[in-house]
Scaffold this active site. Structure first.
Site, PDB file in Angstrom:
ATOM      1  N   SER A   1       0.857  -1.178   0.000  1.00 12.71           N
ATOM      2  CA  SER A   1       0.000   0.000   0.000  1.00 12.71           C
ATOM      3  C   SER A   1       0.890   1.223   0.000  1.00 12.71           C
ATOM      4  CB  SER A   1      -0.891   0.002   1.238  1.00 12.71           C
ATOM      5  OG  SER A   1      -0.098   0.323   2.364  1.00 12.71           O
ATOM      6  N   LYS A   2       0.242   2.373   0.010  1.00 12.55           N
ATOM      7  CA  LYS A   2       1.004   3.622  -0.086  1.00 12.55           C
ATOM      8  C   LYS A   2       2.019   3.775   1.039  1.00 12.55           C
ATOM      9  CE  LYS A   2      -1.982   6.530  -2.828  1.00 12.55           C
ATOM     10  NZ  LYS A   2      -3.298   7.099  -2.649  1.00 12.55           N
ATOM     11  N   ARG A   3       1.750   3.098   2.170  1.00 11.73           N
ATOM     12  CA  ARG A   3       2.701   3.185   3.280  1.00 11.73           C
ATOM     13  C   ARG A   3       4.087   2.682   2.853  1.00 11.73           C
ATOM     14  NH1 ARG A   3       1.923  -0.467   6.928  1.00 11.73           N
ATOM     15  NH2 ARG A   3       0.388  -1.579   5.668  1.00 11.73           N
TER      16      ARG A   3
END
Ligand code: GLU
Length: 472
Positions: free
Chosen positions: A240-242
């Protein structure tokens, strides 16, 4: 053309995710390898969440990656009549039925089932055998799913997979508002487009037995399936964007080359001995589903960067020059009046990991220094350097369009008469030409800038250096 027909079927509810890009790539590679047909189908039946912007973004990312398709883009939103007709057909054949249970009733039943500890939380079949069809009353249409037996398929990546039919409830194929649902339209389209192999993310495995039942109800051949494992971040959680950028086009913006991303994504979970670097032609020749790992791949940004560095180093300077020009122009740099872009690139290919880094390193070729690194001037420029720079101006003025050897000869002459070592002169020239202390080799820089521009920059710098020296 072989009989292989594959498709990539993104839902336009966001940008093209790198996981989706990998699925698209696998489809593309097999289609090209086997001279099959690759179809792009945009799954936009969810009108609330689908946007034109996402569709455009996905098409753009496919183009950037070089994943050209043979048919499409085909939009599901153009095909509602077909889906309606198929729902009607299944209803007429008794393979689907109208269900009048309201959402509230179903929710109540679900809560009761949870409270009683039942594991059967799906639809209980209330309307399955209902005779009275209150015409016009709001209803969904459900698919009559077999209630016993097992459904098995042999996944080309995961091997044999079986489901007990009794665990599956009667799936809604048409909502109250008349729109068809995902599991239904996927099958209608895959049948209509004669898809022979479905390659998609393994988040769809649980849908597969339901879809197989629909193929069977339609009397259509069931395609083969290959479910691609998902991509995880370093912490083993779904990417994910993390974990960094997940959008394909974000990598373009960060200065990555499409061939680096393609190479990286295919290798993530697929291998061919210990080979790391593959041209697209090699991937088309060597890719196979059987060597795709069953487990999720872990995204490794360092490896992607390493591949990018490789492709920058070995890329065609003309092509990279074009890409560099786009970035520089967007930064407001006027590239038209400067040195040739391919020549600029060839001085920077060994030093840049991304096109953005290359652009950082290239700006000085197109912009005279606005200032000079004061600390470096203090350290590197003294009376000896000033005298040598003056002499260098004279040498280069007479050198016209010198090539690398001519530039080197001019420097050698200055070094011989002044007795300076290149290590004592080079840094001063570099500061004069670029304003700072980092650049490709000084002979290369002068060759690419050209003697006339070099002399202009040296003269400009000399004024500043002399003034600085006076006040010191
Ligand atoms: N539209 C689905 C998705 O984006 C893919 C469906 C499929 O490949 O069967 O996840």
């Amino acid at each position: 053309m072989s009989d292989l027909r594959v498709r990539f079927a993104p839902s336009p509810t966001g940008y093209l995710h790198i996981g989706g890009a990998r699925t698209a790539l696998f489809n593309y590679l097999l289609a090209r390898q086997q001279r099959g047909t690759f179809i792009l189908r945009v799954e936009d039946t969810d009108v609330e969440r689908s946007t034109q912007e996402s569709t455009d973004a996905i098409l753009q990312a496919m183009e950037w990656l070089g994943l050209d398709y043979d048919e499409g883009p085909i939009f599901q939103s153009d095909r509602f009549d077909l889906y309606k007709a198929k729902v009607a057909q299944l209803l007429a054949e008794g393979k689907a039925y109208r269900c009048y249970c309201s959402a509230e009733e179903l929710e109540k039943k679900r809560e009761l089932a949870i409270a009683s500890g039942s594991s059967r939380l799906g639809y209980d079949g209330t309307c399955r055998n209902r005779a009275d069809h209150s015409a016009g009353a709001p209803h969904v249409v459900r698919f009559r799913t077999p209630q016993s037996g097992t459904t098995t398929f042999v996944d080309r990546i995961k091997g044999p997979i079986s489901f007990n039919n009794e665990e599956l409830d009667d799936l809604i194929i048409q909502r109250t508002d008349g729109t068809p649902t995902y599991n239904f339209v996927v099958v209608i389209d895959d049948v209509d487009m004669r898809i022979s192999l479905v390659i998609r993310g393994d988040d769809h495995i649980n849908n597969t037995p339901r879809q197989i039942h629909i193929y069977q109800a339609l009397g259509a051949p069931v395609p083969e399936f290959a479910h691609v494992p998902m991509i995880l971040g370093a912490d083993k959680k779904r990417l994910s964007k993390r974990h960094g950028a997940t959008s394909v086009m974000a990598y373009k913006e960060m200065g990555y080359l499409p061939e680096a991303l393609v190479n990286y994504l295919v290798r993530l979970g697929w291998s061919h001995g210990d080979q790391e670097i593959f041209t697209k032609a090699e991937l088309i020749e060597k890719f196979n589903l059987e060597s795709v790992g069953r487990a999720a791949g872990v995204f490794n940004p360092d490896k992607l960067l390493w591949l990018n560095e490789h492709y920058i180093k070995t890329g065609d300077p003309e092509r990279l020059g074009g890409l560099l020009a786009e970035i520089l122009t967007a930064r407001g740099v006027d590239v038209a009046g400067g040195p040739g872009l391919a020549a600029v690139v060839s001085t920077l290919q060994d030093r840049a990991k991304t096109l953005l880094e290359m652009a950082d390193g290239a700006e000085f070729y197109f912009r005279r220094p606005a200032s000079y690194d004061a600390e470096a001037v203090e350290r590197q420029v003294g009376p000896e350097q000033i005298a040598a720079l003056e002499q260098l101006c004279t040498e280069l003025e007479g050198a016209g369009d010198a090539d690398h050897a001519g530039v080197e000869a001019a420097f050698q002459k200055v070094l011989a008469t002044t007795g300076l070592k290149l290590g004592k002169l080079g840094p001063a020239v570099r500061i004069a030409l670029t304003g700072g202390t980092a650049s490709p080799s000084i002979y290369e820089v002068v060759t690419v800038l050209g003697c006339a521009e070099t002399v202009k920059r040296l003269q400009g710098a000399l004024k500043v250096f002399r003034a600085t020296l006076k006040t010191a």
